[in-house]
Structures are given as structure tokens and as C-alpha cells.
Design an enzyme around this catalytic site. Structure first.
Site, PDB file in Angstrom:
ATOM      1  N   PHE A  50      -0.692  15.924   6.277  1.00 32.95           N
ATOM      2  CA  PHE A  50       0.139  15.675   5.100  1.00 32.95           C
ATOM      3  C   PHE A  50      -0.686  15.477   3.826  1.00 32.95           C
ATOM      4  CE2 PHE A  50      -0.477  11.626   7.347  1.00 32.95           C
ATOM      5  CZ  PHE A  50      -1.055  10.858   6.346  1.00 32.95           C
ATOM      6  N   ARG A  92       1.216  -6.543   1.697  1.00 29.76           N
ATOM      7  CA  ARG A  92       1.655  -5.608   2.748  1.00 29.76           C
ATOM      8  C   ARG A  92       2.935  -6.109   3.418  1.00 29.76           C
ATOM      9  NH1 ARG A  92      -1.745  -1.193   3.549  1.00 29.76           N
ATOM     10  NH2 ARG A  92      -0.776  -0.761   5.534  1.00 29.76           N
ATOM     11  N   ASN A  98       7.214   6.656  -0.431  1.00 26.52           N
ATOM     12  CA  ASN A  98       7.513   5.289   0.021  1.00 26.52           C
ATOM     13  C   ASN A  98       7.219   4.211  -1.023  1.00 26.52           C
ATOM     14  OD1 ASN A  98       4.768   5.387   0.231  1.00 26.52           O
ATOM     15  ND2 ASN A  98       4.668   4.940   2.420  1.00 26.52           N
ATOM     16  N   HIS A 156       1.903   1.530  -2.814  1.00 23.29           N
ATOM     17  CA  HIS A 156       0.655   1.468  -2.046  1.00 23.29           C
ATOM     18  C   HIS A 156       0.104   0.063  -2.159  1.00 23.29           C
ATOM     19  CE1 HIS A 156      -3.526   1.952  -0.821  1.00 23.29           C
ATOM     20  NE2 HIS A 156      -3.839   1.284  -1.914  1.00 23.29           N
ATOM     21  N   GLU A 212     -10.879   0.013  -4.598  1.00 22.44           N
ATOM     22  CA  GLU A 212      -9.724   0.592  -5.292  1.00 22.44           C
ATOM     23  C   GLU A 212      -9.545  -0.039  -6.676  1.00 22.44           C
ATOM     24  OE1 GLU A 212      -7.386   1.659  -1.125  1.00 22.44           O
ATOM     25  OE2 GLU A 212      -6.532   0.146  -2.454  1.00 22.44           O
ATOM     26  N   ARG A 214       9.881  -1.363   0.632  1.00 18.26           N
ATOM     27  CA  ARG A 214      10.123  -0.027   1.200  1.00 18.26           C
ATOM     28  C   ARG A 214      11.506   0.073   1.832  1.00 18.26           C
ATOM     29  NH1 ARG A 214       3.933   0.825   3.358  1.00 18.26           N
ATOM     30  NH2 ARG A 214       3.179   2.117   1.632  1.00 18.26           N
ATOM     31  N   TYR A 255      -7.190   8.996  -2.023  1.00 19.71           N
ATOM     32  CA  TYR A 255      -6.689   9.134  -0.656  1.00 19.71           C
ATOM     33  C   TYR A 255      -7.658   9.927   0.230  1.00 19.71           C
ATOM     34  CZ  TYR A 255      -2.071   6.930  -1.155  1.00 19.71           C
ATOM     35  OH  TYR A 255      -1.034   6.027  -1.304  1.00 19.71           O
ATOM     36  N   THR A 291       5.142   1.543   6.569  1.00 27.70           N
ATOM     37  CA  THR A 291       4.915   2.816   5.878  1.00 27.70           C
ATOM     38  C   THR A 291       6.186   3.669   5.849  1.00 27.70           C
ATOM     39  OG1 THR A 291       2.649   2.743   6.716  1.00 27.70           O
ATOM     40  CG2 THR A 291       3.398   4.842   5.799  1.00 27.70           C
ATOM     41  N   LYS A 317       4.493   4.037  -6.899  1.00 25.50           N
ATOM     42  CA  LYS A 317       4.335   5.487  -6.739  1.00 25.50           C
ATOM     43  C   LYS A 317       5.386   6.284  -7.527  1.00 25.50           C
ATOM     44  CE  LYS A 317       2.166   5.158  -2.133  1.00 25.50           C
ATOM     45  NZ  LYS A 317       2.222   5.655  -0.725  1.00 25.50           N
TER      46      LYS A 317
HETATM   47  P1  GTP Z   1      -0.569   3.153   1.552  1.00 19.65           P
HETATM   48  O1  GTP Z   1      -0.421   1.747   1.088  1.00 19.65           O
HETATM   49  O2  GTP Z   1       0.008   4.164   0.589  1.00 19.65           O
HETATM   50  O3  GTP Z   1      -1.992   3.455   1.958  1.00 19.65           O
HETATM   51  O4  GTP Z   1       0.375   3.236   2.825  1.00 19.65           O
HETATM   52  P2  GTP Z   1       0.101   2.708   4.296  1.00 19.65           P
HETATM   53  O5  GTP Z   1      -1.207   1.982   4.367  1.00 19.65           O
HETATM   54  O6  GTP Z   1       1.338   1.997   4.717  1.00 19.65           O
HETATM   55  O7  GTP Z   1       0.011   4.087   5.083  1.00 19.65           O
HETATM   56  P3  GTP Z   1      -1.247   5.046   5.366  1.00 19.65           P
HETATM   57  O8  GTP Z   1      -2.479   4.514   4.710  1.00 19.65           O
HETATM   58  O9  GTP Z   1      -1.259   5.316   6.816  1.00 19.65           O
HETATM   59  O10 GTP Z   1      -0.787   6.382   4.634  1.00 19.65           O
HETATM   60  C1  GTP Z   1      -1.031   6.566   3.240  1.00 19.65           C
HETATM   61  C2  GTP Z   1       0.145   7.244   2.619  1.00 19.65           C
HETATM   62  O11 GTP Z   1       0.222   8.580   3.083  1.00 19.65           O
HETATM   63  C3  GTP Z   1       1.513   6.656   2.956  1.00 19.65           C
HETATM   64  O12 GTP Z   1       1.873   5.551   2.152  1.00 19.65           O
HETATM   65  C4  GTP Z   1       2.442   7.822   2.682  1.00 19.65           C
HETATM   66  O13 GTP Z   1       2.717   7.946   1.288  1.00 19.65           O
HETATM   67  C5  GTP Z   1       1.583   8.996   3.130  1.00 19.65           C
HETATM   68  N1  GTP Z   1       1.918   9.386   4.491  1.00 19.65           N
HETATM   69  C6  GTP Z   1       1.623   8.736   5.642  1.00 19.65           C
HETATM   70  N2  GTP Z   1       2.123   9.387   6.701  1.00 19.65           N
HETATM   71  C7  GTP Z   1       2.762  10.477   6.200  1.00 19.65           C
HETATM   72  C8  GTP Z   1       3.481  11.542   6.787  1.00 19.65           C
HETATM   73  O14 GTP Z   1       3.653  11.639   8.002  1.00 19.65           O
HETATM   74  N3  GTP Z   1       3.996  12.491   5.928  1.00 19.65           N
HETATM   75  C9  GTP Z   1       3.807  12.419   4.574  1.00 19.65           C
HETATM   76  N4  GTP Z   1       4.320  13.366   3.777  1.00 19.65           N
HETATM   77  N5  GTP Z   1       3.136  11.424   3.994  1.00 19.65           N
HETATM   78  C10 GTP Z   1       2.631  10.463   4.798  1.00 19.65           C
HETATM   79 MG    MG Z   2      -3.053   2.786   3.639  1.00 19.13          MG
END
Ligand code: GTP
Ligand code: MG
Length: 138
Positions: A57, A85, A112, A115, A126, A102, A49, A91, A9
Site C-alpha cells: 500500500f 495512540r 484513517n 498519525h 519525526e 479513528r 513513511y 489503525t 491527515k
Molecule cells: P500511523 O500512525 O499513521 O503510523 O498508523 P499506525 O501506526 O496505526 O499504522 P501503521 O504504522 O501500521 O501504518 C501506517 C499507515 O499506513 C496507516 O495509518 C494507514 O494510513 C496506512 N496503512 C496501513 N495499512 C494499510 C492498508 O492495508 N492499506 C492502505 N491503503 N493503507 C494502509
Molecule cells: Mg505507525
């Protein structure tokens, strides 16, 4: 053997961490079978997304993902989805285990660093969204 989709990212590309993150990916036994640096458009980020479009967010997430170039990748290995993962970590970096990407590099729950796909169906979608079959060199 399984494939997963990864994004390094903007917070990470900006800090020149692509190589350090790739080293962790490879140390976890995953093979990078496709990789390119792109600057996502707003439309691409919103589509990618889309599952989060009703989350508070979402706007911030899209703005972040288009703020700098990213590196999109396809990773291959045994149980690649879970293996990646596991090495990504939680996350929110505050909850991430020691040694994870992370924990080491992420700046916040939003910024973070990486992805990774969460299931075989999303991995296939994807990968197809960003790569043609010819670009995957296993
Ligand atoms: P990804 O691999 O990026 O999909 O991450 P994840 O699967 O660990 O988390 P999730 O799919 O729940 O969320 C997708 C992305 O949204 C996260 O990786 C973050 O970059 C963002 N995100 C999630 N929660 C928050 C939040 O509370 N605030 C903000 N600003 N971004 C968030
Ligand atoms: Mg995710």
C-alpha cells in the site's frame, strides 16, 4: 513528561475536522505545543513513511498523504506516545474502540484521519523532521 508527533491527515483536513480532532487531543490531557498546516511534497511523504516502502500500500499511502494539506503537531503530556495512540484508536477504524478519533472520524484503514509516533526514538525523529526547536513552545 513526554512528547509525540501527530499528523491530522488529508481525509480529516478536507472534511474540516481539525478542531474536532484537537478537542479530543486536549480532552485526553495532551497539550498541543506546536502546530502548522503544510502540504507535504512527495519526497517528504516518502521519507516520512520510508519504513513502509516495501508494503503493497506504499504508493497509495504516499498519494493520499500529498492529496490535501495536513496539520503536523507536537503533543506533550504524561506518557504522550501511548496516551495519543490510545485516543487515536486502532489503525483500522473497524477495530477502533468507541470514543477514539479513528472510530469517530476515520473512513478506512488507509484514510484513517491521524498519525501518531509509535516509540520515543521515532517521536524524536519525526518531530525533528518537521519542526525546529524554536517552534516547540511547551
Ligand atoms: P500511523 O500512525 O499513521 O503510523 O498508523 P499506525 O501506526 O496505526 O499504522 P501503521 O504504522 O501500521 O501504518 C501506517 C499507515 O499506513 C496507516 O495509518 C494507514 O494510513 C496506512 N496503512 C496501513 N495499512 C494499510 C492498508 O492495508 N492499506 C492502505 N491503503 N493503507 C494502509
Ligand atoms: Mg505507525
Amino acid at each position: 513528561i513526554q512528547r509525540t508527533f501527530s499528523i491530522i491527515k488529508p481525509d480529516a483536513t478536507k472534511r474540516n475536522l481539525t478542531g474536532a480532532i484537537n478537542a479530543k487531543i486536549e480532552a485526553a490531557g495532551l497539550r498541543i505545543i506546536a502546530q502548522k498546516r503544510i502540504h507535504m511534497t512527495q519526497k517528504q511523504a516518502e521519507t516520512f513513511y520510508g519504513v513502509h516502502k516495501d508494503r503493497p500500500f506504499f504508493g497509495e499511502l504516499v498519494e493520499f498523504m500529498i492529496s490535501e494539506p495536513v496539520v503536523v503537531q507536537v503533543l506533550e503530556g504524561e506518557n504522550a506516545i501511548k496516551a495519543y495512540r490510545d485516543v487515536m484508536g486502532a489503525t483500522n477504524p473497524a477495530d477502533a474502540d468507541e470514543g477514539t478519533i479513528r472510530k469517530e472520524f476515520a473512513q478506512s484503514v488507509g484514510e484513517n484521519s491521524v498519525h501518531g509516533s509509535d516509540a520515543p526514538e521515532t517521536a524524536a525523529e519525526e518531530i525533528a523532521y518537521f519542526f525546529s526547536g524554536l517552534e516547540l513552545v511547551g
